[in-house]
Every structure is written in structure tokens, then in C-alpha cells.
Design an enzyme around this catalytic site. Structure first.
Site, short mmCIF file in Angstrom:
data_model
loop_
_atom_site.label_atom_id
_atom_site.label_comp_id
_atom_site.label_asym_id
_atom_site.label_seq_id
_atom_site.Cartn_x
_atom_site.Cartn_y
_atom_site.Cartn_z
N CYS A 198 -42.87 107.79 50.35
CA CYS A 198 -42.24 108.49 49.21
C CYS A 198 -41.99 107.57 48.02
O CYS A 198 -41.72 108.04 46.92
CB CYS A 198 -40.94 109.15 49.65
N HIS A 232 -36.72 110.59 43.46
CA HIS A 232 -37.54 111.19 44.50
C HIS A 232 -36.83 112.44 45.02
O HIS A 232 -35.62 112.43 45.25
CB HIS A 232 -37.77 110.19 45.63
N ASN A 256 -40.08 118.25 49.63
CA ASN A 256 -40.36 116.81 49.56
C ASN A 256 -41.87 116.59 49.64
O ASN A 256 -42.46 116.74 50.70
CB ASN A 256 -39.62 116.10 50.69
N1 COA Z 1 -32.49 124.75 60.96
C1 COA Z 1 -31.36 124.97 61.62
N2 COA Z 1 -30.67 123.99 62.25
C2 COA Z 1 -31.17 122.75 62.20
C3 COA Z 1 -32.37 122.46 61.53
C4 COA Z 1 -33.04 123.51 60.90
N3 COA Z 1 -34.18 123.33 60.22
N4 COA Z 1 -32.61 121.13 61.65
C5 COA Z 1 -31.60 120.61 62.37
N5 COA Z 1 -30.73 121.59 62.70
C6 COA Z 1 -29.50 121.47 63.46
C7 COA Z 1 -29.45 120.23 64.29
O1 COA Z 1 -30.12 120.42 65.50
C8 COA Z 1 -27.96 120.03 64.46
O2 COA Z 1 -27.53 120.88 65.47
P1 COA Z 1 -26.41 120.42 66.51
O3 COA Z 1 -25.21 120.11 65.69
O4 COA Z 1 -26.26 121.60 67.39
O5 COA Z 1 -26.98 119.22 67.18
C9 COA Z 1 -27.38 120.54 63.16
O6 COA Z 1 -28.42 121.35 62.56
C10 COA Z 1 -26.95 119.47 62.21
O7 COA Z 1 -27.96 118.52 62.13
P2 COA Z 1 -27.82 117.22 61.29
O8 COA Z 1 -29.05 116.40 61.46
O9 COA Z 1 -26.49 116.56 61.51
O10 COA Z 1 -27.77 117.85 59.82
P3 COA Z 1 -27.66 117.11 58.45
O11 COA Z 1 -26.52 117.64 57.69
O12 COA Z 1 -27.78 115.63 58.58
O13 COA Z 1 -28.97 117.62 57.71
C11 COA Z 1 -31.17 116.85 57.19
C12 COA Z 1 -30.22 117.34 58.26
C13 COA Z 1 -32.48 116.48 57.84
C14 COA Z 1 -31.38 117.94 56.17
C15 COA Z 1 -30.52 115.61 56.49
O14 COA Z 1 -30.08 114.70 57.44
C16 COA Z 1 -31.49 114.91 55.60
O15 COA Z 1 -31.90 115.45 54.60
N6 COA Z 1 -31.83 113.67 55.92
C17 COA Z 1 -32.80 112.94 55.12
C18 COA Z 1 -34.18 113.38 55.49
C19 COA Z 1 -35.17 112.98 54.48
O16 COA Z 1 -35.00 113.26 53.32
N7 COA Z 1 -36.23 112.31 54.91
C20 COA Z 1 -37.24 111.90 54.03
C21 COA Z 1 -36.77 110.76 53.21
S1 COA Z 1 -37.97 110.29 52.05
#
Ligand code: COA
Length: 327
Positions: free
Chosen positions: A113, A254, A284
């Protein structure tokens, strides 16, 4: 003293729209979860047979047209991508042919990215050194081809698109003021496509275990790292040039997650009106995200000569970086 400037921008996304409602039919998720956690409402997904070079070619042509530069005068076609059409020839070489950039060198750059900011930095160095006049920098991805469509933690995030900038040698004041690049390979496992390369060549096992697909170890950790890294890269750009946050006219970050962008802006103290955000429509798109957002801002008239533009990126590698540009 030579410098480099962005003489024209372009972008291209596939026609096919994949909405959050569509994703509800593919994995166990909801529009509400995706919107509140990421800010994404829909994203563009390549058609079957539509490749990274197809999107890159359209974006590249638009940037050349906007700059008024003939492909024959391009010295280098640099494509940042982690989803090349194939290992080799490089997507850069495919484009060099398709664009008719007969006098250009060509290569691909892999910085996930952060690819566009890395590419812009390489181009800036060549142009400043005076060895080239015109460089076409393109960020292009078809991440839909490497997304595990059974993994709801990643498939809702990533998408396809391409953005480009024709960078030109200049002696004027509109120029790239600085670039800062960073990497931390020790944390590379946080975002990874483990299979399909020399470590795990394509095999039945790689296919069965989905190893040639994007894996994200801990989304929450990536989230926090991204906010800290983008802030670090932004502050480095400000310090190196002796400017304040209040001097920044436009931030193009980004587009990984609206919450990451908002948290970064909040830590910097930059108001929302000065931030370009299009993640709601495009998701993304990795190396393509900054040049797509930049092209949208340019075409919407959000930049005028003399403005200070800050680009900040974060991505797999891990890699991150910034570029400060006098428009
Ligand atoms: N739909 C519904 N539930 C989902 C899900 C989806 N698509 N993806 C994950 N969950 C669930 C998880 O399983 C978790 O459930 P649990 O509490 O029962 O275990 C819950 O949602 C919370 O997950 P968590 O990972 O703590 O959520 P979060 O607030 O951290 O959000 C992301 C998850 C991925 C959106 C966030 O962490 C994020 O954006 N991270 C950066 C990722 C990124 O940008 N990567 C590329 C970088 S260039």
C-alpha cells in the site's frame, strides 16, 4: 537545481461495483459492521479477465493526456503493484509496450500500500539527479484476485483500481519538497501472501490451504501500527521542511480504513475539510489508493498552484512513508 513535479494525474477503476449488501451474500457480515468499522460502502472489482495492466493502462493514458506528454517522451514506466499480471515480464514492461513508450525503461516496485509513495520517491530522485525528464508512476492493483473470499476479516476491505502521475523534471517552485520512506520487515507477517513464490511454489497444497491469498494476522494491531506510522511519516515531512500542520492545504492518505484516516488526522490536528477520503466508494486499493484519491482531488479542483500537499502511506512489508509537495 532540478526538482520533480506532478504534471498530470489519471485514474481508472473497474465498472463492476460490489456493495456491502453483495458481501452479505458471500460471507457472514453486515453493511452496518463494514460501514462502522471501515467506512467502506462499496468497492470496484475487476471483471473476469480484466487485469492490473488493463487498469494501469487507462490510468496512465489519462495522466499522460493531463500532462500533455507524448508516450515517446517518457523515460521510465514505473508500476507499483503487488498484483502484477504475472511474475515477468513486469507490468511496467507490458505497459511500456501498450502505451508505445518506446524510449522508456520499465520496472515494477513492490511496497504494497506504500507503493505509490515509494514510486514517487524513486522518480523524484531520478528527476532531481537530472538523468530523466518524464517518468510515469502508476499504482495499480487487482486485489480481488488475491483475496480469500471466505475470509470476512479481509475480503470486505480490499478492492481494485489504478492511479497514475506523470512526473516531470522541473526548475520551478512547484515540486516535490521531500519524501520519507520507512520499512520494518520484522513485522511483515502481519499482512502477507505467503504462497505462490519460491518459498511455497504453486502446488495443490498451496491451493487447498489458500496460501496464495491475503492473510492479515491481527487487524487490530495493523490498525494501531498504521495510525502511528502515518503520523510518524507526516511529522517527519513537516519537520524536514520547517512547516506546521496548519500550512498543509490537503492531505491525501492511503485509504485503508476511514477510522485509521480520522485517527491520524486527529493526532496531527488536521481538520476534515483538508483530507481527501474516497474509501466509502473504493475500499482499499493498496498502491492505487493514493493516486486515485489524488486524481479525484485534482479533477475536483481541490488543489491550486502553491498549495502544500501531503501524501502519507502505510502498508504490507511493513512499509510506510510520506511526500510533501508544493503544487
Ligand atoms: N463482518 C462481521 N464481523 C466481523 C468481520 C466482518 N467482516 N470481520 C471481523 N468480524 C468480527 C470479528 O470476528 C470479531 O468478532 P469477535 O469479537 O466475536 O471475535 C469482531 O468482529 C471484532 O473484530 P476486531 O478485529 O476486533 O474488529 P476491529 O474493530 O479491529 O475492526 C478491522 C477490524 C479489520 C476493520 C480493523 O482492525 C482494521 O481496519 N484494521 C486494519 C486493517 C487494514 O487496513 N489493513 C490494511 C492496511 S494497508
Amino acid at each position: 537545481m532540478y526538482g520533480s513535479r506532478i504534471a498530470g494525474t489519471g485514474s481508472s477503476v473497474p465498472d463492476r461495483i460490489l456493495s456491502n449488501a453483495d458481501l452479505e451474500r458471500i460471507v457472514s457480515t453486515s453493511d452496518e459492521w463494514i460501514v462502522t468499522r471501515t467506512g467502506i460502502s462499496e468497492r470496484r472489482i475487476a471483471a473476469d479477465g480484466e487485469t492490473t495492466s488493463d487498469l494501469a493502462e487507462r490510468a496512465g493514458r489519462r495522466a499522460l493526456e493531463a500532462a500533455g506528454v507524448d508516450p515517446i517522451d517518457v523515460n521510465l514506466v514505473l508500476v507499483s503493484t503487488v498484483t502484477p499480471d504475472m511474475f515477468f515480464p513486469s507490468t511496467g514492461c507490458l505497459l511500456q509496450d501498450r502505451l508505445g513508450a518506446l524510449h522508456a525503461a520499465a520496472f515494477d516496485l513492490s511496497a504494497a500500500c506504500s507503493g505509490f509513495v515509494y514510486g514517487l520517491s524513486v522518480a523524484d530522485a531520478y528527476l532531481r539527479a537530472g538523468v530523466m525528464r518524464n517518468i510515469l508512476v502508476i499504482g495499480a492493483e487487482t486485489l480481488s484476485k488475491v483475496v480469500d473470499w471466505k475470509d470476512r476479516t479481509t475480503c470486505v476491505l480490499f478492492a481494485d483500481g489504478a492511479g497514475a502521475a506523470l512526473m516531470q523534471r522541473t526548475t520551478g517552485e512547484s515540486r516535490v519538497l521531500s519524501t520519507h520512506l520507512y520499512a520494518d520487515g520484522s513485522r511483515g507477517g502481519q499482512l502477507i501472501i505467503p504462497g505462490g513464490g519460491s518459498r511455497h511454489p504453486i502446488s495443490q497444497k498451496v491451493v487447498d490451504e489458500n496460501l496464495a491469498k491475503i492473510k492479515m494476522a491481527n487487524g487490530n494491531e495493523v490498525f494501531k501500527t498504521a495510525v502511528r506510522a502515518m503520523e510518524e511519516a507526516a511529522v517527519a515531512a513537516l519537520k524536514a521542511n520547517g512547516v506546521e500542520v496548519s500550512d498543509i492545504d490537503l492531505l491525501v492518505p492511503h485509504q485503508a480504513n476511514a477510522r485509521i484516516i480520522n485517527a491520524t488526522a486527529q493526532r496531527l490536528g488536521l481538520p476534515k475539510e483538508r483530507i481527501v477520503m474516497n474509501i466509502d466508494r473504493f475500499g482499499n486499493t493498496s498502491a492505487a489508493s493514493i493516486p486515485i484519491a489524488l486524481d479525484g482531488a485534482v479533477r475536483a479542483g481541490r488543489l491550486k498552484p502553491g498549495d502544500l500537499l501531503l501524501l502519507v502511506a502505510f502498508g504490507g512489508g511493513l512499509t510506510w512513508g510520506s511526500a510533501l509537495i508544493r503544487w
